[in-house]
Design an enzyme around this catalytic site. Structure first.
Site: not given
Ligand SMILES: C[S@@+](CC[C@H](N)C(=O)[O-])C[C@H]1O[C@@H](n2cnc3c(N)ncnc32)[C@H](O)[C@@H]1O
Length: 201
Positions: A105, A109, A141, A82
């Site tokens: 992400d 919200k 974005d 994490e």
């Molecule tokens: C929206 S994707 C973006 C992936 C990449 N950075 C890209 O721009 O193509 C977000 C990634 O972060 C990972 N992720 C989200 N929250 C996380 C966390 N707390 N710890 C580790 N990985 C995380 C998700 O599993 C996902 O693969």
């Protein structure tokens, strides 16, 4: 053949770059590296720099590791952990030369804003993890998350904003950036350097 997955013996101790890569003092981090398009391109471009991807989804970790191993990109490691735990507890303070936080992400919200990584209490954690003059590079974005990050970072004495013109330096697009751009979305970017200000505990 080398193993790209980093499997720590102990998740509760602090780790040096040397523990992870076998040598070196600093590395670059791709936080939430996803399928690793950005990470692997950076590793090809800069073979003398160490790149560590942090990702929580096992399938994505396996896919990045498999591609790195097939190409023998020995400057790549991937850790399934994490993000915040990694920065706060896992990596030795001062180990990160550049932290890439790309297309996360945005938790749009209002009731989910607490899930955003960038918060006031996160800034000292980030500051401590970075090496002197270390950088934080962010892309999204999502305009509101972009403004949110700018506001938090600009209001903190721990960081100063740097320029980041298009093509100022080599910086490949991530898989998510390509996806959003194919849908006509604009990608915002911001770059900050750690200051010498001392963070309060
Ligand atoms: C929206 S994707 C973006 C992936 C990449 N950075 C890209 O721009 O193509 C977000 C990634 O972060 C990972 N992720 C989200 N929250 C996380 C966390 N707390 N710890 C580790 N990985 C995380 C998700 O599993 C996902 O693969």
């Amino acid at each position: 053949m080398f193993q790209a997955a980093y499997l720590p013996e102990n998740y509760f101790s602090q780790h040096d770059v040397e523990d992870i890569f076998g040598n070196g003092e600093t590395c670059e981090i791709d936080l939430g590296c996803g399928d690793g398009g950005f990470l692997l391109q950076m590793a090809r471009q800069y073979p003398d720099t160490k790149f560590l991807g942090i990702e929580r989804l096992l399938g994505r970790v396996r896919s990045v590791c498999s591609n790195a191993e097939t190409e023998r990109l020995e400057n790549v490691r991937v850790l399934r952990l994490e993000s915040r735990y990694f920065l706060e507890w896992f990596i030795r303070p001062g180990s990160i030369s550049r932290l890439h936080y790309l297309c996360p992400d945005p938790w749009p919200k209002t009731r989910h804003h607490k899930n955003r990584l960038v918060q006031d209490h996160f800034l000292p954690v980030l500051h401590r993890a970075l090496a002197p003059q270390g950088e934080f590079l962010f892309k999204t974005d999502h305009e509101e998350y972009y403004e949110w990050v700018l506001e938090h970072m600009n209001n903190s004495p721990l960081f100063r904003k740097l320029t980041w013109e298009e093509n100022e330096f080599y910086y490949p697009k991530t898989d998510f950036q390509l996806h959003w751009e194919s849908m006509g979305k604009h990608i915002h970017r911001a770059r900050f350097a750690k200051t010498e200000h001392t963070a309060q505990a």
